[in-house]
Motif scaffolding. Structure first.
Motif, mmCIF file in Angstrom:
data_model
loop_
_atom_site.group_PDB
_atom_site.id
_atom_site.type_symbol
_atom_site.label_atom_id
_atom_site.label_comp_id
_atom_site.label_asym_id
_atom_site.label_seq_id
_atom_site.Cartn_x
_atom_site.Cartn_y
_atom_site.Cartn_z
ATOM 1 N N VAL A 55 -62.763 -6.433 1.225
ATOM 2 C CA VAL A 55 -64.088 -6.266 1.831
ATOM 3 C C VAL A 55 -64.057 -5.415 3.099
ATOM 4 O O VAL A 55 -65.096 -4.900 3.513
ATOM 5 C CB VAL A 55 -64.716 -7.652 2.143
ATOM 6 N N LEU A 56 -62.888 -5.271 3.715
ATOM 7 C CA LEU A 56 -62.791 -4.458 4.925
ATOM 8 C C LEU A 56 -62.844 -2.973 4.578
ATOM 9 O O LEU A 56 -62.186 -2.538 3.634
ATOM 10 C CB LEU A 56 -61.491 -4.741 5.665
ATOM 11 N N PRO A 57 -63.600 -2.166 5.316
ATOM 12 C CA PRO A 57 -63.516 -0.717 5.129
ATOM 13 C C PRO A 57 -62.081 -0.239 5.389
ATOM 14 O O PRO A 57 -61.436 -0.710 6.336
ATOM 15 C CB PRO A 57 -64.480 -0.167 6.189
ATOM 16 N N PRO A 58 -61.551 0.651 4.565
ATOM 17 C CA PRO A 58 -60.167 1.112 4.745
ATOM 18 C C PRO A 58 -59.895 1.676 6.134
ATOM 19 O O PRO A 58 -58.803 1.509 6.670
ATOM 20 C CB PRO A 58 -60.012 2.188 3.666
ATOM 21 N N PHE A 63 -57.240 1.471 11.190
ATOM 22 C CA PHE A 63 -57.305 1.549 12.652
ATOM 23 C C PHE A 63 -56.489 0.437 13.300
ATOM 24 O O PHE A 63 -55.681 0.691 14.203
ATOM 25 C CB PHE A 63 -58.762 1.469 13.112
ATOM 26 N N TYR A 64 -56.683 -0.792 12.831
ATOM 27 C CA TYR A 64 -55.957 -1.912 13.441
ATOM 28 C C TYR A 64 -54.464 -1.860 13.125
ATOM 29 O O TYR A 64 -53.636 -2.257 13.956
ATOM 30 C CB TYR A 64 -56.561 -3.239 12.995
ATOM 31 N N MET A 65 -54.113 -1.342 11.960
ATOM 32 C CA MET A 65 -52.692 -1.183 11.652
ATOM 33 C C MET A 65 -52.074 -0.080 12.514
ATOM 34 O O MET A 65 -50.916 -0.172 12.913
ATOM 35 C CB MET A 65 -52.515 -0.879 10.167
ATOM 36 N N ILE A 169 -53.096 6.137 8.960
ATOM 37 C CA ILE A 169 -51.714 5.814 9.308
ATOM 38 C C ILE A 169 -50.787 7.019 9.165
ATOM 39 O O ILE A 169 -49.900 7.240 9.994
ATOM 40 C CB ILE A 169 -51.178 4.658 8.429
ATOM 41 N N GLY A 170 -50.986 7.803 8.116
ATOM 42 C CA GLY A 170 -50.048 8.889 7.825
ATOM 43 C C GLY A 170 -50.472 10.253 8.295
ATOM 44 O O GLY A 170 -49.640 11.147 8.442
ATOM 45 N N GLY A 171 -51.769 10.432 8.514
ATOM 46 C CA GLY A 171 -52.233 11.761 8.879
ATOM 47 C C GLY A 171 -52.145 12.703 7.683
ATOM 48 O O GLY A 171 -52.428 12.317 6.552
ATOM 49 N N ASN A 172 -51.695 13.921 7.946
ATOM 50 C CA ASN A 172 -51.694 14.949 6.903
ATOM 51 C C ASN A 172 -50.465 15.840 7.066
ATOM 52 O O ASN A 172 -50.569 17.028 7.367
ATOM 53 C CB ASN A 172 -52.985 15.767 7.009
ATOM 54 N N ILE A 173 -49.291 15.253 6.872
ATOM 55 C CA ILE A 173 -48.035 15.975 7.068
ATOM 56 C C ILE A 173 -47.464 16.346 5.706
ATOM 57 O O ILE A 173 -47.174 15.462 4.892
ATOM 58 C CB ILE A 173 -47.010 15.113 7.835
#
Length: 229
Positions: A55-58, A63-65, A169-173
């Motif tokens: 139910v949480l938006p990804p 963000f919290y992770m 979390i990973g960005g775009n690398i």
């Protein structure tokens, strides 16, 4: 049809999904067994925590992770003390985030499978002097096999389709964190719709095959998440 960047993204996505699925089965099985068997008042709160990613938006979860894995976060401080460094914008950061995000898709089918077994098979094994570990590995796991298959399929597919969490979390690398969903996003931003269509079409076909397999299990009479009652 596929550029070198596309192939890198596809390979990284498959590698990530495979790693995450294996870890999810290892982590999710004892959680599912406990939830299926316990009468503790903690079952409700822990079940809710496990299902929270549904139910949480990804982006909220991501963000919290990201905060937790950052230099001032609990996980970030622990990894720095262990000499691992920070996990955000790394492959293993993606793995941990994906495990958390896809956990309910693995735990719930396995839990349903174990609950569908009932008490009788376990009681019969106990009367034959099978110990707790023997009952679990020789009775519960084999009889719950369809649930594990559904869990593995759903966990793998859900990891392949992730976007919000992996981007946070990973960005775009390239070759490190740029998975297929992020690659499609890049193509759309660059207005290269032709290449976006190729990868998006691949994802649609993959999703259809996955759902076909899952519903194939569910169509079996008296089944729950592909588990025969």
């Amino acid at each position: 049809m596929f550029t070198e960047a596309d192939l890198d993204a596809i390979w990284l996505t498959l590698r990530l999904a495979t790693t995450v699925t294996i870890l999810l089965l290892i982590v999710g099985t004892p959680i599912a067994w406990w939830l299926a068997r316990t009468q503790s008042w903690l079952k409700g709160p822990i079940g809710a925590i496990v299902a929270l990613p549904l139910v949480l938006p990804p982006t909220v979860l991501g963000f919290y992770m990201l905060i937790a894995m950052g230099p001032n976060g609990v996980i970030g401080q622990l990894t720095q003390q262990l000499g691992i460094g920070l996990l955000p914008f790394s492959y293993w950061g993606l793995v941990i985030a994906s495990v958390v995000y896809s956990l309910p898709f693995v735990v719930q089918p396995i839990q349903n499978a174990m609950q569908a077994l009932g008490e009788r098979p376990i009681e019969v094994a106990a009367t034959l002097r099978a110990g707790p570990w023997e009952r679990f590995f020789c009775v519960v796991l084999p009889l719950s096999k369809p649930g594990f298959i559904s869990a593995a399929i759903l966990g793998f597919a859900h990891t392949v389709g992730e976007f919000g969490v992996v981007l946070m979390i990973g960005g775009n690398i390239p070759q490190e964190t740029r998975v297929v969903s992020v690659q499609i996003y890049d193509y759309v931003e660059a207005m290269e719709y032709g290449q976006a269509h190729v990868l998006a079409g691949l994802m649609v076909a993959f999703s259809f095959v996955v759902l076909l397999g899952v519903y194939g299990f569910q169509r079996q009479p008296g089944s729950v998440w592909g588990v025969k009652a």
